[in-house]
Design a protein around this motif. Structure first.
Motif, mmCIF file in Angstrom:
data_model
loop_
_atom_site.group_PDB
_atom_site.id
_atom_site.type_symbol
_atom_site.label_atom_id
_atom_site.label_comp_id
_atom_site.label_asym_id
_atom_site.label_seq_id
_atom_site.Cartn_x
_atom_site.Cartn_y
_atom_site.Cartn_z
ATOM 1 N N MET A 1 0.854 -1.203 0.000
ATOM 2 C CA MET A 1 0.000 0.000 0.000
ATOM 3 C C MET A 1 0.887 1.249 0.000
ATOM 4 O O MET A 1 1.738 1.402 0.854
ATOM 5 C CB MET A 1 -0.855 -0.020 1.257
ATOM 6 C CG MET A 1 -1.667 1.209 1.423
ATOM 7 S SD MET A 1 -3.411 1.005 1.230
ATOM 8 C CE MET A 1 -3.783 -0.487 2.108
ATOM 9 N N GLU A 2 0.663 2.087 -1.000
ATOM 10 C CA GLU A 2 1.503 3.281 -1.128
ATOM 11 C C GLU A 2 0.744 4.506 -0.659
ATOM 12 O O GLU A 2 -0.134 5.014 -1.368
ATOM 13 C CB GLU A 2 1.861 3.470 -2.615
ATOM 14 C CG GLU A 2 3.303 3.234 -2.941
ATOM 15 C CD GLU A 2 3.597 3.506 -4.398
ATOM 16 O OE1 GLU A 2 4.276 4.491 -4.691
ATOM 17 O OE2 GLU A 2 3.128 2.733 -5.251
ATOM 18 N N ILE A 67 -7.963 -2.322 -1.820
ATOM 19 C CA ILE A 67 -6.904 -2.363 -2.817
ATOM 20 C C ILE A 67 -6.440 -3.814 -2.927
ATOM 21 O O ILE A 67 -6.096 -4.423 -1.921
ATOM 22 C CB ILE A 67 -5.718 -1.474 -2.334
ATOM 23 C CG1 ILE A 67 -6.139 -0.010 -2.269
ATOM 24 C CG2 ILE A 67 -4.488 -1.637 -3.194
ATOM 25 C CD1 ILE A 67 -6.521 0.566 -3.596
ATOM 26 N N GLN A 74 -6.155 -5.363 0.674
ATOM 27 C CA GLN A 74 -5.985 -4.514 1.852
ATOM 28 C C GLN A 74 -7.083 -3.463 1.888
ATOM 29 O O GLN A 74 -7.522 -2.989 0.837
ATOM 30 C CB GLN A 74 -4.634 -3.798 1.801
ATOM 31 C CG GLN A 74 -3.440 -4.713 1.996
ATOM 32 C CD GLN A 74 -2.141 -3.945 1.792
ATOM 33 O OE1 GLN A 74 -1.789 -3.629 0.660
ATOM 34 N NE2 GLN A 74 -1.457 -3.626 2.866
ATOM 35 N N ILE A 76 -8.181 0.356 3.482
ATOM 36 C CA ILE A 76 -7.632 1.570 4.091
ATOM 37 C C ILE A 76 -8.721 2.637 4.119
ATOM 38 O O ILE A 76 -9.446 2.813 3.145
ATOM 39 C CB ILE A 76 -6.380 2.073 3.315
ATOM 40 C CG1 ILE A 76 -5.874 3.421 3.840
ATOM 41 C CG2 ILE A 76 -6.635 2.213 1.830
ATOM 42 C CD1 ILE A 76 -4.854 3.322 4.894
ATOM 43 N N LEU A 85 -3.501 8.211 -1.404
ATOM 44 C CA LEU A 85 -3.252 6.810 -1.754
ATOM 45 C C LEU A 85 -2.848 6.742 -3.225
ATOM 46 O O LEU A 85 -3.577 7.229 -4.102
ATOM 47 C CB LEU A 85 -4.518 5.987 -1.513
ATOM 48 C CG LEU A 85 -4.451 4.514 -1.921
ATOM 49 C CD1 LEU A 85 -3.452 3.745 -1.052
ATOM 50 C CD2 LEU A 85 -5.838 3.856 -1.821
ATOM 51 N N ILE A 87 -2.436 4.597 -6.431
ATOM 52 C CA ILE A 87 -2.955 3.328 -6.973
ATOM 53 C C ILE A 87 -2.282 3.104 -8.319
ATOM 54 O O ILE A 87 -2.561 3.818 -9.291
ATOM 55 C CB ILE A 87 -4.496 3.373 -7.124
ATOM 56 C CG1 ILE A 87 -5.156 3.845 -5.818
ATOM 57 C CG2 ILE A 87 -5.020 1.984 -7.528
ATOM 58 C CD1 ILE A 87 -6.653 4.122 -5.957
ATOM 59 N N ARG A 93 -9.614 -2.050 -7.382
ATOM 60 C CA ARG A 93 -10.023 -1.144 -6.307
ATOM 61 C C ARG A 93 -11.532 -1.121 -6.152
ATOM 62 O O ARG A 93 -12.287 -1.233 -7.139
ATOM 63 C CB ARG A 93 -9.465 0.273 -6.496
ATOM 64 C CG ARG A 93 -10.265 1.273 -7.309
ATOM 65 C CD ARG A 93 -10.223 1.016 -8.792
ATOM 66 N NE ARG A 93 -8.906 0.739 -9.325
ATOM 67 C CZ ARG A 93 -8.051 1.662 -9.716
ATOM 68 N NH1 ARG A 93 -8.403 2.919 -9.720
ATOM 69 N NH2 ARG A 93 -6.887 1.332 -10.217
#
Ligand code: TYD
Length: 133
Positions: A1-2, A67, A74, A76, A85, A87, A93
């Motif tokens: 996860m970014e 995600i 995950q 969030i 976020l 993506i 998503r």
């Protein structure tokens, strides 16, 4: 996860966040759009993109993002105007539990192109596996 923690420039008058291509947005922006007025019982997304990269920020309210890279799923909460976020492409998503005041701002690396969408989950998994082969 970014996730990107955006710097808030604040003073006694309030807060400000600046988004700059190549600085806190890691791609060249071709498009921006925002989702608002979403009903609380509505879920959105349910797709991946073959090429498109995006950055999503809830500038007001909150929503829950799911995600999924085809291996790991995950969740969030996007619940802060300073939380972005990223993506990347080939990420499934979903967006759930929109608050009434939610305004979800999205920056995108490409113009809108329906042929870049994968809207079927089985097809998404197939393309993820093909990409890894
Ligand atoms: P879609 O990406 O499916 O929405 P979400 O992921 O939020 O559920 O887009 C909804 C509709 O809007 C679809 O008919 C395509 C259209 N659309 C555009 O015309 N331009 C855009 O930039 C976007 C994001 C969507």
């Amino acid at each position: 996860m970014e996730l990107v923690d955006l710097r808030v420039i604040g003073d006694e008058r309030g807060s400000l966040i600046a988004l700059e291509q190549g600085q806190n947005i890691p791609f060249a922006i071709k498009r921006a759009y925002y989702i608002f007025g979403t009903q609380s019982d509505v879920n959105r997304g349910f797709h991946a993109h073959r090429r498109l990269e995006q950055m999503a920020i809830c500038v007001s309210g909150r929503c829950k993002m799911i995600i999924d890279d085809g291996v790991t799923k995950q969740a969030i909460w996007l619940d802060s105007s300073s939380k972005a976020l990223i993506i990347r492409n080939m990420i499934w998503r979903e967006m759930h539990e929109f608050s009434e005041d939610c305004v979800l701002m999205v920056f995108a690396s490409e113009h809108y192109d329906e042929s870049d969408y994968i809207r079927n989950y089985d097809q998404f998994i197939k393309e993820v596996r093909n990409g890894q082969a």
